[in-house]
Design an enzyme around this catalytic site. Structure first.
Site, PDB file in Angstrom:
ATOM      1  N   HIS A 161      30.897 111.462 -62.918  1.00  0.00           N
ATOM      2  CA  HIS A 161      31.186 110.905 -64.254  1.00  0.00           C
ATOM      3  C   HIS A 161      31.600 112.000 -65.234  1.00  0.00           C
ATOM      4  O   HIS A 161      31.403 111.875 -66.435  1.00  0.00           O
ATOM      5  CB  HIS A 161      29.998 110.133 -64.821  1.00  0.00           C
ATOM      6  CG  HIS A 161      29.384 109.192 -63.831  1.00  0.00           C
ATOM      7  ND1 HIS A 161      29.777 107.893 -63.692  1.00  0.00           N
ATOM      8  CD2 HIS A 161      28.418 109.393 -62.892  1.00  0.00           C
ATOM      9  CE1 HIS A 161      29.072 107.303 -62.725  1.00  0.00           C
ATOM     10  NE2 HIS A 161      28.242 108.199 -62.218  1.00  0.00           N
ATOM     11  N   SER A 282      54.218 127.171 -77.144  1.00  0.00           N
ATOM     12  CA  SER A 282      54.621 126.134 -78.081  1.00  0.00           C
ATOM     13  C   SER A 282      55.607 126.735 -79.066  1.00  0.00           C
ATOM     14  O   SER A 282      55.492 127.907 -79.430  1.00  0.00           O
ATOM     15  CB  SER A 282      53.389 125.619 -78.824  1.00  0.00           C
ATOM     16  OG  SER A 282      53.765 125.081 -80.071  1.00  0.00           O
ATOM     17  N   LYS A 288      49.425 129.005 -78.399  1.00  0.00           N
ATOM     18  CA  LYS A 288      49.359 128.079 -77.273  1.00  0.00           C
ATOM     19  C   LYS A 288      49.822 128.655 -75.944  1.00  0.00           C
ATOM     20  O   LYS A 288      50.779 129.400 -75.875  1.00  0.00           O
ATOM     21  CB  LYS A 288      50.214 126.834 -77.568  1.00  0.00           C
ATOM     22  CG  LYS A 288      49.680 125.908 -78.633  1.00  0.00           C
ATOM     23  CD  LYS A 288      48.307 125.349 -78.310  1.00  0.00           C
ATOM     24  CE  LYS A 288      48.337 124.285 -77.231  1.00  0.00           C
ATOM     25  NZ  LYS A 288      48.979 123.051 -77.695  1.00  0.00           N
ATOM     26  N   GLU A 295      50.574 119.487 -65.565  1.00  0.00           N
ATOM     27  CA  GLU A 295      50.835 118.260 -66.335  1.00  0.00           C
ATOM     28  C   GLU A 295      52.022 117.498 -65.752  1.00  0.00           C
ATOM     29  O   GLU A 295      51.998 116.270 -65.630  1.00  0.00           O
ATOM     30  CB  GLU A 295      51.124 118.598 -67.798  1.00  0.00           C
ATOM     31  CG  GLU A 295      49.885 119.040 -68.561  1.00  0.00           C
ATOM     32  CD  GLU A 295      50.257 119.525 -69.960  1.00  0.00           C
ATOM     33  OE1 GLU A 295      50.256 118.695 -70.874  1.00  0.00           O
ATOM     34  OE2 GLU A 295      50.557 120.717 -70.131  1.00  0.00           O
ATOM     35  N   GLN A 327      70.980  99.357 -49.178  1.00  0.00           N
ATOM     36  CA  GLN A 327      71.649 100.553 -49.684  1.00  0.00           C
ATOM     37  C   GLN A 327      70.817 101.196 -50.806  1.00  0.00           C
ATOM     38  O   GLN A 327      70.908 102.392 -51.045  1.00  0.00           O
ATOM     39  CB  GLN A 327      73.036 100.182 -50.199  1.00  0.00           C
ATOM     40  CG  GLN A 327      73.833 101.345 -50.717  1.00  0.00           C
ATOM     41  CD  GLN A 327      75.304 100.988 -50.854  1.00  0.00           C
ATOM     42  OE1 GLN A 327      76.018 100.840 -49.878  1.00  0.00           O
ATOM     43  NE2 GLN A 327      75.768 100.851 -52.079  1.00  0.00           N
TER      44      GLN A 327
END
Ligand code: ARG
Length: 463
Positions: A161, A282, A288, A295, A327
């Site tokens: 979890h 970024s 960043k 991703e 096709q």
């Protein structure tokens, strides 16, 4: 009457030329030219069989071989001129062959149809793609093993979890993905058996009246068997669907791993770093470093799942035998092969470029009462029923939580408040190392077991 210049292979019975828009709509050459080398390979085998059965002459065979040889070089060098007017890869090659060698080129199509021809081409293509993919998967498995090798003692929290559950080694976690990849390899190998059967000889749908030898063609092309029913041979694409399903599962596995890499790279986890060459920055936030590759893998899984649904939907509801719908099998199939191939190639490399941060993993494992189950097991071994032990430990965890400390940081007397069965040997089971070492059976996270798993895996890869 309009002249039938555009497609002389079949336009004889038509009263007007095909509309420009329709020509473009029905043509597949833009994408099926990718099958060219397989088409040539299939034609060479077919021609050889025709000659060996006396259906064409030895001279025709020689001419066909010479012509197809030249076409192959033209395709490889990029000099081959593809014509939309000629509809598909098969007619383009046949037309060129006839231009190069005359009547022999026109005889090549004896005893076959584009229906069994295209089914053969795709199977040859897919067989080769599967061989590439299984090799790439093994490459990724090797990367996983190379990384796991160094981390049988690197402890991280195992999650359920996404909450801290029990400590595991990083190697053990990586080996879970090795197992997934291994099943993927098995699935591709299994699908390959059903891909590797020869449709040629089915002709348009019912077989052919020429005295052909299908088994000879199968042998020449390395097919394990011939398709047993001509209608089925030209119409079903289940082998392509099966392959795409296997590809979707592989992508699903990689998507899960990608999600973990993304989480682990987040400073809140800080478990790993991905090499700069697999990340981007970024344009607005200078700090960043984004995990673009994982991703995109996650995102591209959607593409492959979509291809699977496209192929399933393409097939359902089609009456026997060949229909032009088929096709449409090529683009989803090619896209699946390309996506998976590129993903696997980049992934093996990316796993090799991961920096592991064992201290951060350890800190996280110490934070979530990951050894609570070990304390419960300890009490069971002292005679408590497991359910009672579970309850006792839950109370101890609540107490530790209120104090803001780990179970191992509680004093012996404090622990004894919860059960008088607890003695000072308890601290051995409360350590992360003790917890790992205790899970000492096949499939468990004890370093000794994971080392054995790695050794088994290496042997499997070498076999
Ligand atoms: N381009 C076609 C395909 O990909 C080849 C087979 C066409 N057969 C036909 N009878 N029109 O399926």
């Amino acid at each position: 009457m309009a002249t039938m210049q555009d497609n002389q292979t079949w336009s004889g019975r038509f009263n007007e030329p095909v509309a420009e828009l329709v020509k473009r709509y029905t043509a597949s050459v833009d994408f099926d030219k990718r099958l060219a080398l397989f088409d040539i390979q299939g034609s060479l085998a077919h021609a050889q069989m025709l000659a060996s059965c006396g259906i064409i002459s030895a001279q025709d065979l020689k001419d066909i071989q010479r012509g197809l040889g030249q076409i192959e070089s033209e395709v490889v060098s990029g000099d081959f001129v593809w014509q939309l007017d000629l509809e598909d890869v098969h007619l383009n090659i046949e037309k060129r062959l006839t231009t190069l060698v005359g009547d022999a080129g026109k005889r090549l199509h004896t005893g076959r149809s584009r229906n069994d021809q295209v089914a053969t081409d795709i199977r040859l293509y897919l067989r080769s793609a599967i061989d590439d993919i299984t090799l790439l998967l093994k490459g990724l498995q090797t990367s996983l093993l190379d990384l796991a090798q160094h981390h049988t003692h690197t402890i991280m929290p195992g999650f359920t979890h996404l909450q801290v559950a029990q400590p595991v080694s990083f190697a053990h976690h990586l080996m879970a993905y090795f197992e997934m990849c291994q099943r993927d390899v098995e699935r591709f190998c299994d699908a390959r058996r059903r891909v590797n059967r020869l449709p040629l000889g089915a002709a348009a749908l019912a077989g052919t009246s020429y005295p052909i030898k299908r088994e000879l063609v199968a042998e020449l092309l390395g097919f394990e068997a011939v398709c047993q029913n001509s209608l089925d041979a030209v119409s079903d694409r289940d082998f392509a669907i099966e392959f795409t399903a296997a590809a979707a599962l592989t992508m699903t596995h990689l998507s899960r791993l990608s999600e973990e890499l993304i989480l682990w790279m987040n400073p809140r986890f800080g478990f790993i770093d991905i090499a700069d060459r697999f990340c981007t920055g970024s344009s607005i936030m200078p700090q960043k470093k984004n995990p673009d590759v994982p991703e995109l893998v996650r995102g591209k899984t959607g593409r492959v799942n979509g291809n699977l649904v496209a192929l399933l939907t393409l097939m359902e509801g089609q009456p026997l035998a060949y229909n032009k719908d088929n096709q449409e099998d090529k683009e989803p199939l090619f896209d699946t092969v390309d996506t998976l191939t590129q993903t696997l190639r980049i992934y093996a490399d990316m796993m090799g470029g991961i920096t592991v941060k064992p201290e951060a993993m350890r800190r996280a494992a110490l934070q979530g009462y990951a050894t609570a189950t070990d304390l419960a097991d300890y009490l069971v071994k002292k005679g408590l029923p497991f359910r009672d032990a579970h309850e006792t430990v839950a109370l101890a965890v609540r107490f530790a939580e209120q104090r803001g400390v780990d179970l191992a940081e509680l004093k012996l007397e404090e622990l004894q408040e919860f059960s008088n069965q607890i003695t000072d040997d308890v601290f051995r089971v409360l350590t992360l190392e003790g917890s790992l070492a205790a899970r000492n059976h096949t499939g468990g996270t004890a370093p000794q077991q994971v080392e054995a798993a790695i050794a088994r895996a290496r042997k499997l890869l070498a076999s």
